[in-house]
Design a protein around this motif. Sequence first.
Motif, PDB file in Angstrom:
ATOM      1  N   ASP A   1      -2.049  75.538  -2.106  1.00 51.08           N
ATOM      2  CA  ASP A   1      -3.277  76.155  -2.611  1.00 51.08           C
ATOM      3  C   ASP A   1      -4.493  75.528  -1.925  1.00 51.08           C
ATOM      4  O   ASP A   1      -5.387  76.225  -1.424  1.00 51.08           O
ATOM      5  CB  ASP A   1      -3.336  75.937  -4.128  1.00 51.08           C
ATOM      6  N   GLU A   2      -4.483  74.205  -1.882  1.00 49.61           N
ATOM      7  CA  GLU A   2      -5.589  73.475  -1.259  1.00 49.61           C
ATOM      8  C   GLU A   2      -5.675  73.779   0.246  1.00 49.61           C
ATOM      9  O   GLU A   2      -6.751  74.033   0.783  1.00 49.61           O
ATOM     10  CB  GLU A   2      -5.371  71.980  -1.488  1.00 49.61           C
ATOM     11  N   PHE A   3      -4.508  73.759   0.898  1.00 54.03           N
ATOM     12  CA  PHE A   3      -4.442  74.034   2.339  1.00 54.03           C
ATOM     13  C   PHE A   3      -5.034  75.406   2.663  1.00 54.03           C
ATOM     14  O   PHE A   3      -5.657  75.607   3.701  1.00 54.03           O
ATOM     15  CB  PHE A   3      -2.975  73.960   2.777  1.00 54.03           C
ATOM     16  N   LEU A   4      -4.845  76.355   1.741  1.00 52.89           N
ATOM     17  CA  LEU A   4      -5.329  77.720   1.962  1.00 52.89           C
ATOM     18  C   LEU A   4      -6.778  77.888   1.506  1.00 52.89           C
ATOM     19  O   LEU A   4      -7.347  78.966   1.646  1.00 52.89           O
ATOM     20  CB  LEU A   4      -4.431  78.715   1.218  1.00 52.89           C
ATOM     21  N   GLY A   5      -7.354  76.832   0.940  1.00 52.62           N
ATOM     22  CA  GLY A   5      -8.741  76.914   0.484  1.00 52.62           C
ATOM     23  C   GLY A   5      -8.889  77.611  -0.855  1.00 52.62           C
ATOM     24  O   GLY A   5      -9.893  78.277  -1.112  1.00 52.62           O
ATOM     25  N   PHE A   6      -7.897  77.458  -1.728  1.00 48.11           N
ATOM     26  CA  PHE A   6      -7.928  78.038  -3.076  1.00 48.11           C
ATOM     27  C   PHE A   6      -8.297  79.524  -3.058  1.00 48.11           C
ATOM     28  O   PHE A   6      -9.298  79.940  -3.640  1.00 48.11           O
ATOM     29  CB  PHE A   6      -8.899  77.250  -3.962  1.00 48.11           C
ATOM     30  N   PRO A   7      -7.479  80.317  -2.395  1.00 47.91           N
ATOM     31  CA  PRO A   7      -7.785  81.756  -2.289  1.00 47.91           C
ATOM     32  C   PRO A   7      -7.711  82.430  -3.656  1.00 47.91           C
ATOM     33  O   PRO A   7      -6.926  82.030  -4.509  1.00 47.91           O
ATOM     34  CB  PRO A   7      -6.679  82.275  -1.367  1.00 47.91           C
ATOM     35  N   SER A   8      -8.512  83.475  -3.836  1.00 49.30           N
ATOM     36  CA  SER A   8      -8.489  84.179  -5.118  1.00 49.30           C
ATOM     37  C   SER A   8      -7.675  85.463  -5.051  1.00 49.30           C
ATOM     38  O   SER A   8      -7.365  86.051  -6.075  1.00 49.30           O
ATOM     39  CB  SER A   8      -9.908  84.482  -5.581  1.00 49.30           C
ATOM     40  N   ALA A   9      -7.320  85.892  -3.858  1.00 52.35           N
ATOM     41  CA  ALA A   9      -6.502  87.102  -3.736  1.00 52.35           C
ATOM     42  C   ALA A   9      -5.546  86.977  -2.556  1.00 52.35           C
ATOM     43  O   ALA A   9      -5.818  86.262  -1.587  1.00 52.35           O
ATOM     44  CB  ALA A   9      -7.392  88.330  -3.556  1.00 52.35           C
ATOM     45  N   ASP A  10      -4.424  87.670  -2.642  1.00 45.06           N
ATOM     46  CA  ASP A  10      -3.427  87.644  -1.572  1.00 45.06           C
ATOM     47  C   ASP A  10      -3.738  88.717  -0.525  1.00 45.06           C
ATOM     48  O   ASP A  10      -4.753  89.416  -0.645  1.00 45.06           O
ATOM     49  CB  ASP A  10      -2.015  87.772  -2.182  1.00 45.06           C
ATOM     50  N   PRO A  11      -2.934  88.864   0.508  1.00 44.12           N
ATOM     51  CA  PRO A  11      -3.266  89.814   1.583  1.00 44.12           C
ATOM     52  C   PRO A  11      -3.335  91.275   1.132  1.00 44.12           C
ATOM     53  O   PRO A  11      -3.832  92.120   1.866  1.00 44.12           O
ATOM     54  CB  PRO A  11      -2.123  89.628   2.587  1.00 44.12           C
ATOM     55  N   HIS A  12      -2.826  91.563  -0.049  1.00 44.14           N
ATOM     56  CA  HIS A  12      -2.878  92.937  -0.555  1.00 44.14           C
ATOM     57  C   HIS A  12      -3.998  93.125  -1.574  1.00 44.14           C
ATOM     58  O   HIS A  12      -4.088  94.154  -2.234  1.00 44.14           O
ATOM     59  CB  HIS A  12      -1.529  93.315  -1.172  1.00 44.14           C
ATOM     60  N   GLY A  13      -4.833  92.093  -1.702  1.00 37.24           N
ATOM     61  CA  GLY A  13      -5.946  92.165  -2.636  1.00 37.24           C
ATOM     62  C   GLY A  13      -5.563  91.833  -4.064  1.00 37.24           C
ATOM     63  O   GLY A  13      -6.373  91.958  -4.986  1.00 37.24           O
ATOM     64  N   HIS A  14      -4.345  91.371  -4.270  1.00 37.78           N
ATOM     65  CA  HIS A  14      -3.887  91.043  -5.626  1.00 37.78           C
ATOM     66  C   HIS A  14      -4.349  89.653  -6.013  1.00 37.78           C
ATOM     67  O   HIS A  14      -4.243  88.718  -5.221  1.00 37.78           O
ATOM     68  CB  HIS A  14      -2.362  91.139  -5.716  1.00 37.78           C
ATOM     69  N   PRO A  15      -4.851  89.508  -7.236  1.00 30.54           N
ATOM     70  CA  PRO A  15      -5.423  88.216  -7.637  1.00 30.54           C
ATOM     71  C   PRO A  15      -4.375  87.119  -7.726  1.00 30.54           C
ATOM     72  O   PRO A  15      -3.240  87.367  -8.140  1.00 30.54           O
ATOM     73  CB  PRO A  15      -6.015  88.514  -9.014  1.00 30.54           C
ATOM     74  N   ILE A  16      -4.742  85.925  -7.350  1.00 26.84           N
ATOM     75  CA  ILE A  16      -3.845  84.761  -7.425  1.00 26.84           C
ATOM     76  C   ILE A  16      -4.225  83.940  -8.650  1.00 26.84           C
ATOM     77  O   ILE A  16      -5.328  83.398  -8.707  1.00 26.84           O
ATOM     78  CB  ILE A  16      -3.959  83.895  -6.148  1.00 26.84           C
ATOM     79  N   PRO A  17      -3.333  83.864  -9.627  1.00 19.28           N
ATOM     80  CA  PRO A  17      -3.635  83.052 -10.816  1.00 19.28           C
ATOM     81  C   PRO A  17      -3.855  81.596 -10.420  1.00 19.28           C
ATOM     82  O   PRO A  17      -3.201  81.107  -9.493  1.00 19.28           O
ATOM     83  CB  PRO A  17      -2.365  83.174 -11.669  1.00 19.28           C
ATOM     84  N   ASP A  18      -4.764  80.904 -11.103  1.00 16.70           N
ATOM     85  CA  ASP A  18      -4.922  79.474 -10.829  1.00 16.70           C
ATOM     86  C   ASP A  18      -3.814  78.718 -11.540  1.00 16.70           C
ATOM     87  O   ASP A  18      -2.939  79.312 -12.163  1.00 16.70           O
ATOM     88  CB  ASP A  18      -6.320  78.981 -11.232  1.00 16.70           C
ATOM     89  N   LYS A  19      -3.833  77.382 -11.447  1.00 15.75           N
ATOM     90  CA  LYS A  19      -2.700  76.612 -11.958  1.00 15.75           C
ATOM     91  C   LYS A  19      -2.540  76.750 -13.475  1.00 15.75           C
ATOM     92  O   LYS A  19      -1.505  76.406 -14.031  1.00 15.75           O
ATOM     93  CB  LYS A  19      -2.794  75.144 -11.527  1.00 15.75           C
TER      94      LYS A  19
END
Lengths: 217, 217
Positions: A116-134
Amino acid sequence: MLSFTEENYLKTIYHLSDSGAKAVLTNEIAEAIQTKPASVTDMVKKLAIKNLIAYEKYYGVKITRQGKTEALTIIRKHRLWETFLVEKLGFNWGEVHDVAEQLEHIQSPLLIEKLDEFLGFPSADPHGHPIPDKNGKFKVARQIPLAEAIGKKAIVRAVKNSSPSFLDYLSKIGVYIGASLHVLAKMDFDASLEIQIDGKKKVYISKEASENILVTE
Amino acid sequence: MLSFTEENYLKTIYHLSDSGAKAVLTNEIAEAIQTKPASVTDMVKKLAIKNLIAYEKYYGVKITRQGKTEALTIIRKHRLWETFLVEKLGFNWGEVHDVAEQLEHIQSPLLIEKLDEFLGFPSADPHGHPIPDKNGKFKVARQIPLAEAIGKKAIVRAVKNSSPSFLDYLSKIGVYIGASLHVLAKMDFDASLEIQIDGKKKVYISKEASENILVTE
DNA sequence: TAAAAAGTTTAGATTACCCTAAAAAAATAA
DNA sequence: TTATTTTTTTAGGGTAATCTAAACTTTTTA
Ligand SMILES: [Mn+2]
Ligand SMILES: [Mn+2]
Ligand SMILES: [Mn+2]
Ligand SMILES: [Mn+2]
């Protein structure tokens, strides 16, 4: 700890239930997971014993709070891995889902936090779907299908269908997350749309396609 | 395609056989894989049917060419993932093995090729172990245990034991891959060594430790 | 070299997951 | 509201991987 199979059932139930809102039927699960209803009944009993879902015979299954937490953890992992594959390894957005289906089952909280940190805490995946936080929290964006934005200008935020064939098609015609689409006209004949992408290229897309592109105005 | 379990047996047999050189006994495998000899006998028969090993009752098991290829693919994945975890995600070298044990079973040749490229085609993992290329080829370096370099200066190339406790210990005293070690003296009493690290810090290390540090002169 | 010990295999069960076929319940149609 | 269709569950089995206990083979010891 959940098995690979239990995790897949739980995630599928979560998606089918509209994030836990409604009950899910045995046959729906069987269809989604590509298995037989009899197998679903077995597994659903097991998940109920573990308090991940509430199971009522002949009625269906509802995800519990605990089940939702587990499902969101898996979804978080899936979407972080998809993001990694596209952003860091150069995969196309249509190539990542199947690999992420495997990677989502890797058990290591530390790995996911570091990824998550390596990716810069993204809020969405490549399809625009939200990424839940921890903690399983994520923003639910008000998005509408492009089919409902007749005559308007809108920004592409997500896709509803993540199949490689659909994503390849979108890439081919020049539609991507963040693209600005102007819906010029809707054809009476088949509800297909004429759209202009980023103020340049004009293309026609089918009703089907227009329902699977999610936008904000 | 091999199952998760079959892959683990094959990889273990490869390691125990000294890269395929010698026959491996049932009890060795059972010990390494933390299972019972009876289970090993079952699995070994299965792998023999698939032509990955040659099995002779009461004598042991030898890995075939085909088995070696499969084993090297898994080892390649394991070591690439360990490298990724350390180089890109900031794991310590003692934290990566268990996660890599899971990641090595992900099935996607494309993923591995892209990961390899992303890492810059590394030739060794964080423990100094060689990473086979996509054809299973790798350089075998002439390395000796530090215990055999009395009075000499040597460069640390690899560790023989990858347990977290050993690696944590090495980090703590300042030994790392690439470090220059001068072996000042060997104690008659217990065969422990006095070493100087990078021309600076002097420390004593046990015989056990000195046998698990691999160096070149 | 015969007896004891160690190592290995076989026999018979167990668990997780999945299947087909039959029975039971719920939904729909007549 | 009864009959038909659809959905779901149960019953009974199969495969992969594991285990324990007993039998068998090889090695070591006396
Ligand atoms: Mn996906
Ligand atoms: Mn996605
Ligand atoms: Mn390792
Ligand atoms: Mn390693």
